[in-house]
Design an enzyme around this catalytic site. Structure first.
Site, short mmCIF file in Angstrom:
data_model
loop_
_atom_site.label_atom_id
_atom_site.label_comp_id
_atom_site.label_asym_id
_atom_site.label_seq_id
_atom_site.Cartn_x
_atom_site.Cartn_y
_atom_site.Cartn_z
N TYR A 141 0.91 -0.99 -0.04
CA TYR A 141 -0.11 -0.04 0.07
C TYR A 141 0.81 1.18 0.01
CZ TYR A 141 -4.22 2.45 1.22
OH TYR A 141 -5.27 3.52 1.28
N ARG A 194 -6.97 10.72 -9.71
CA ARG A 194 -6.31 11.46 -8.89
C ARG A 194 -5.82 10.38 -7.78
NH1 ARG A 194 -6.31 12.63 -3.73
NH2 ARG A 194 -8.10 11.05 -3.42
N LYS A 212 -5.79 -1.96 -2.29
CA LYS A 212 -7.03 -1.71 -1.18
C LYS A 212 -7.64 -2.92 -0.80
CE LYS A 212 -7.43 2.51 0.39
NZ LYS A 212 -7.96 3.58 0.17
N GLU A 284 -12.88 5.09 -5.38
CA GLU A 284 -11.38 5.38 -4.95
C GLU A 284 -10.62 6.42 -5.82
OE1 GLU A 284 -8.27 5.04 -2.42
OE2 GLU A 284 -10.11 4.08 -1.96
N ASP A 285 -10.09 7.14 -5.39
CA ASP A 285 -9.17 8.11 -6.07
C ASP A 285 -9.76 8.75 -7.22
OD1 ASP A 285 -7.30 7.90 -4.03
OD2 ASP A 285 -5.85 6.87 -5.19
N ASP A 307 -13.52 6.15 0.24
CA ASP A 307 -12.55 6.25 1.46
C ASP A 307 -11.95 7.64 1.70
OD1 ASP A 307 -11.15 4.68 3.46
OD2 ASP A 307 -9.34 4.72 2.16
N ASP A 308 -11.61 8.44 0.54
CA ASP A 308 -11.02 9.54 0.49
C ASP A 308 -11.67 10.53 1.24
OD1 ASP A 308 -8.95 8.59 -1.44
OD2 ASP A 308 -10.70 8.56 -2.85
N ASN A 449 -0.34 11.94 1.32
CA ASN A 449 0.34 10.53 0.88
C ASN A 449 0.89 10.81 -0.68
OD1 ASN A 449 -0.01 9.18 3.26
ND2 ASN A 449 -2.12 8.56 2.40
N ASN A 493 -3.79 6.37 9.18
CA ASN A 493 -3.88 5.47 7.89
C ASN A 493 -5.08 5.14 7.81
OD1 ASN A 493 -3.46 3.57 5.68
ND2 ASN A 493 -1.36 3.30 6.27
#
Length: 593
Positions: A141, A194, A212, A284-285, A307-308, A449, A493
């Site tokens: 990760y 992203r 993930k 995600e992202d 999650d972001d 990150n 995290n």
């Protein structure tokens, strides 16, 4: 033979083991492959389309045990001569592979070695990850996965997960049916726009859903067979990738507007049609403008989680609740200043305000006034409201214009400074010294990150605050010695939250995600921080206990789902923590008939 054959499904899908009919997990999904802790003692038949044996058995990652196949299994499954004669234990295999991985100098080499292991021997991969989580988490990760995504085209050997591109428009349901598993419980999907703090990586963002989901399994105990990583390839605006001969995605600019919305809508409808109401879809992202829209659009019709926005918020809130035991006061008595007003920043701010409102019974609009955000144009204030994106508008408070972070720190005098900007070295010495000048113990969270994008390093935070900061980061940093004392930085995290959250949703059969479930996850995580952790300045528990932590988070999330009437699994288990532990994937080798 009849008892074995009854579970075999059509379409050539991998199939059932000889399992007791009662061997089900949360959501009532049958434990087809004998993956859960609750079924560890049961004998397994290694079915694929027929009983896997010989050469094929050694090349099936779900059933392969390498040199750990017993003499009887080698005889029964035609493995004689296909393996050297020695029989070794899974523990010895684990020691050998860890020894080999530690020989690699570069993190990317370790990442590739772990991916090869996952493709060759699934249970050994997860055994390694579970038993060596603190050492291997940064490999599979963040931060290593970021470099892996940047170079994904070059290191790509075998496809993992599903790639759904604009070429498949109108046929997305057919593409989903190409995936061999039918009982999917968690999907992690990205469009690669992203990736971490690295920007648009297009189709090469697949490393993130894969990473993930390996954590959903290793840390949260969700079965590997129930996890599906998906990349939606709608093009990329990254010129470097478009001109890279090794790029594996569509060579075109990103789809936007109605074309993008229609493609996403077809995808969401197809997932629901193929896998049902209770599959958790984690966005995600995605870029900010799409992430908020998708969550708003599908939050009422699908079981979705970002999650972001939500995972980050939940883990940061848990850290703040724990930090208050060190610095004193309640959430409402502190003042918060964020650098970064995107998905993470506004998501964290909203959850802090929600919890503040819950604790004080003060309207959330009032609670928001304790929280200030700085974006690329300076402090977000009411005079800028007309030009702000909709998700920033609730944070536009009455104040004169302030152009930079240092001036904002001096003007607002926050007790908590949180970085979600994706820009490294933005918490300068002047900024840290300023916040330390009017706080005995400033709370500083540098969350961006990977490590290279962190707003400041642990050494900088402790040195510039003269050892007084309560500090945590998004990516891991080594302990720091300052004035003869050892300081251990916490790691905020998301991996603390999303695996346990996912297990709680799955085992309760939840049909929607509610903000109160995120607060329940935060509460459970904060409760796992011990006095021993506090004594070291830690506001998060060590990752070595992550499965125990995840079981408590899953139980708290499931309890909240039952309380809100969102859980479909009946009857409710009496002891949710024990039930969560029994549902968890076990990587121990099974014995074959």
């Amino acid at each position: 033979m009849e008892s074995t054959m009854k579970g075999i499904r059509g379409g050539g899908a991998p199939c059932v083991l000889d399992m007791d009919d009662a061997a089900t997990v949360g959501g009532g999904v049958e434990d087809t492959y004998g993956e859960d802790r609750a079924t560890e003692e049961q004998l397994v038949t290694p079915w694929t389309v027929s009983v896997a044996s010989g050469y094929n058995l050694l090349r099936d990652p779900r059933y392969n045990k390498g040199l750990a196949f017993t003499e009887k299994e080698r005889e029964t499954h035609y493995l004689r001569g296909l393996l050297p004669p020695t029989v070794i234990s899974q523990e010895l295999q684990e020691r050998k592979i860890m020894h080999n991985i530690r020989q690699y100098q570069l993190p990317l080499q370790r990442y590739m070695a772990m991916m090869d292991l996952q493709e060759g021997n699934e249970r050994l991969f997860y055994k390694l990850l579970i038993d060596n989580v603190e050492e291997l988490l940064p490999v599979v990760y963040t931060p290593t996965v970021g470099e892996a995504c940047q170079k994904y085209g070059s290191i790509f050997s075998r496809p993992q997960g599903l790639y759904i591109s604009l070429k498949e428009k109108g046929k997305i349901l057919e593409v989903l049916k190409n995936w061999p598993e039918r009982s999917i419980q968690v999907i992690v999907v990205t469009d690669g726009e992203r990736i971490l703090g690295l920007g648009d990586l297009g189709c090469q963002g697949m490393g993130i859903p894969v990473g993930k989901l390996s954590l959903y399994t290793a840390l949260g105990g969700v079965r590997p067979s129930a996890c599906l990583p998906i990349t939606l390839d709608v093009g990329t605006n990254n010129e470097q990738l478009l001109n890279d001969e090794f790029y594996i995605g569509l060579r075109q600019r990103r789809a936007i507007g109605q074309e993008y919305a229609d493609f996403l809508h077809e995808f969401m409808a197809a997932v629901k049609q193929n896998y049902g109401e209770k599959v958790l879809i984690q966005f995600e992202d995605f870029a900010n403008h799409n992430a908020f829209d998708l969550l708003a659009r599908y939050g009422t019709t699908h079981l979705v989680f970002n999650d972001d926005i939500q995972g980050t918020a939940s883990v940061v809130l848990a850290g703040l609740v724990a930090a208050l035991k060190l610095v004193g006061g309640t959430l409402a008595e502190h003042t918060y200043l964020f650098l970064g007003a995107g998905e993470a920043g506004t998501g964290i701010a909203e959850l802090i305000a929600l919890e503040m409102s819950r604790q004080t019974k003060i309207p959330i609009e009032e609670c928001r006034k304790k929280i200030w955000l700085v974006d690329s144009k300076g402090l977000i204030v009411s005079t800028r409201k007309e030009s702000l994106q909709h998700f920033k508008q609730p944070w536009a408070h009455e104040h004169e214009h302030v152009g930079n972070l240092l001036d904002a720190v001096n003007a607002i005098k926050p007790t908590v400074l949180i970085g979600t900007s994706g820009k490294g070295q933005t918490f300068t010495q002047e900024v840290v010294e300023a916040i330390s000048s009017f706080n005995e113990m400033p709370i500083i969270l540098a969350l961006s990150n990977p490590t290279s994008q962190a707003e400041c390093t642990a050494e900088q935070a402790y040195t510039w605050s003269k050892g007084r900061a309560v500090f945590a980061t998004g990516s891991p940093f080594d302990p720091v010695e300052y004035n003869g004392k050892m300081y251990v930085p916490g790691q905020a995290n998301n991996a603390y939250i999303f695996p346990g959250f996912g297990l709680g949703v799955v085992m309760s059969g939840a049909i929607r995600v509610h903000d109160d479930m995120l607060l329940a996850a935060s509460e459970a995580l904060a409760q796992q921080v011990t006095q021993e952790n506090f004594d070291k300045g830690l506001i998060y528990p060590p990752f070595s206990n992550i499965r125990k932590i995840s079981a408590h988070i899953a139980a708290n999330v499931a309890a909240k789902a039952y309380e809100l009437g969102l859980a479909s699994r009946r009857p409710r288990p009496k002891d949710l923590v024990k039930y969560a532990e029994s549902c968890m994937y076990s990587p121990i080798y099974r014995n074959y008939r």
